[in-house]
Design an enzyme around this catalytic site. Structure first.
Site, PDB file in Angstrom:
ATOM      1  N   SER A   1       0.829  -1.200   0.000  1.00 39.36           N
ATOM      2  CA  SER A   1       0.000   0.000   0.000  1.00 39.36           C
ATOM      3  C   SER A   1       0.875   1.267   0.000  1.00 39.36           C
ATOM      4  CB  SER A   1      -0.961  -0.041   1.196  1.00 39.36           C
ATOM      5  OG  SER A   1      -2.019   0.864   1.035  1.00 39.36           O
TER       6      SER A   1
ATOM      7  N   ASP B   1      -5.830  -3.581  -2.088  1.00 45.74           N
ATOM      8  CA  ASP B   1      -4.810  -3.240  -1.086  1.00 45.74           C
ATOM      9  C   ASP B   1      -4.211  -4.481  -0.417  1.00 45.74           C
ATOM     10  OD1 ASP B   1      -3.578  -2.324   1.426  1.00 45.74           O
ATOM     11  OD2 ASP B   1      -4.524  -0.410   0.963  1.00 45.74           O
TER      12      ASP B   1
END
Length: 302
Positions: free
Chosen positions: A62, A187
């Site tokens: 991320s 993510d």
């Protein structure tokens, strides 16, 4: 006799030339997810650079894939500081997704509010529109994501670098998943927010990990907050919390864990004041870890 002696000398020279390369330990830098708290990683990077410890691999999830990807491409910590401060992050990350009809036609696995195109274009410009195997960057890179169709961790190692970063940061509901082959990528923090294990699996002898997670906050998340999304896959994840189980194990496995104080900040703390303070806290964490960095440097050099 002379031929035999010559053979021994050549063999000794070959071994001497190869020994340093074989003996050099592989050091990995692992950066966790954290949204806006990625600014703290930049502050910490300044001290890792200053220590002179060579980095042979970068693994990020991320926000960690964004900072790590730019670092692996060749930007140094001071440059990242300037780049990060110069962005209007709220505008960059708030481009609304197309109409529901377009979403239906594309058959996305998850609905999304933002399409992430502004971020992708900006990242692609900063990275020189680079597409390659990520081992060919200045520092080899891996970006951790999750295939939501199979709820499986994916380690991205080739293709367009900006797209890999974009996939790794696709927070469910907020950003449209990135389609790659037969996968829909979101993510990586959903399953592996501090991917020390990925670095180990790639042969890292030593791992320096920058942890941007507010552990207490994660522990206190309620099932109700996730259940409100109404998505069975997210519910199943919340029940077992495999990301927290892996997170704890990866914290323990790092040779040096640097954990900036990010309390009081969220993944959306993108104001100029917040960015400045997060970078400062990252610098403070790096400074506090200085003696540990020096001990690790000595250990690596042996």
């Amino acid at each position: 006799m002379k031929k035999g002696l010559l053979f021994v000398v050549l063999l000794w020279m070959a071994c001497s030339m190869q020994q340093p390369a074989c003996a050099q330990p592989k050091v990995a830098l692992v950066i966790s997810g954290g949204g806006a708290k990625g600014a703290a990683a930049i502050g910490t990077l300044k001290y890792i650079e200053k220590s002179g410890i060579p980095i042979h691999l970068v693994v990020g999830t991320s926000a960690g894939s964004i900072v790590g990807g730019l670092y692996a491409y060749g930007y140094r910590a001071d440059q990242l500081d300037s780049i990060y401060r110069a962005q209007d992050w709220r505008r960059l990350l708030s481009d609304f997704d197309p109409s529901p009809r377009v979403k239906f036609r594309e058959r996305q696995a998850l609905p999304s509010l933002m399409n992430g195109e502004r971020f992708l274009e900006k990242a692609d410009d900063l990275l020189g529109h680079t597409s390659c195997h990520f081992d060919n960057l200045k520092i080899p890179l891996r970006c951790v994501s999750v295939d939501i169709l199979h709820f499986k961790e994916v380690c991205l190692d080739s293709g367009n670098v900006a797209t890999a970063m974009r996939a790794s940061m696709s927070i469910p509901i907020f950003f449209r998943p990135v389609k790659k082959d037969s996968m829909e990528l979101i993510d990586g923090g959903l399953l592996n927010n501090l991917p020390v294990d990925v670095a180990r699996n790639l042969g890292a002898d030593y791992v320096i990990a920058i942890d941007l997670m507010d552990a207490k906050r994660a522990e206190q998340e309620t099932r109700h907050e996730i259940r409100s999304y109404g998505l069975p896959a997210i519910l199943a994840w919340q029940y077992a919390r495999p990301d927290l189980n892996k997170y704890r194990a990866n914290r323990e496995d790092a040779d040096l864990l640097i954990h900036p104080d990010v309390s009081g900040f969220s993944g959306s703390s993108f104001s100029d004041e917040d960015t400045e303070e997060l970078i400062r806290r990252g610098e403070q964490a790096g400074q506090e870890a200085w003696e540990e960095l020096m001990r690790l440097k000595e250990k690596i050099a042996k």
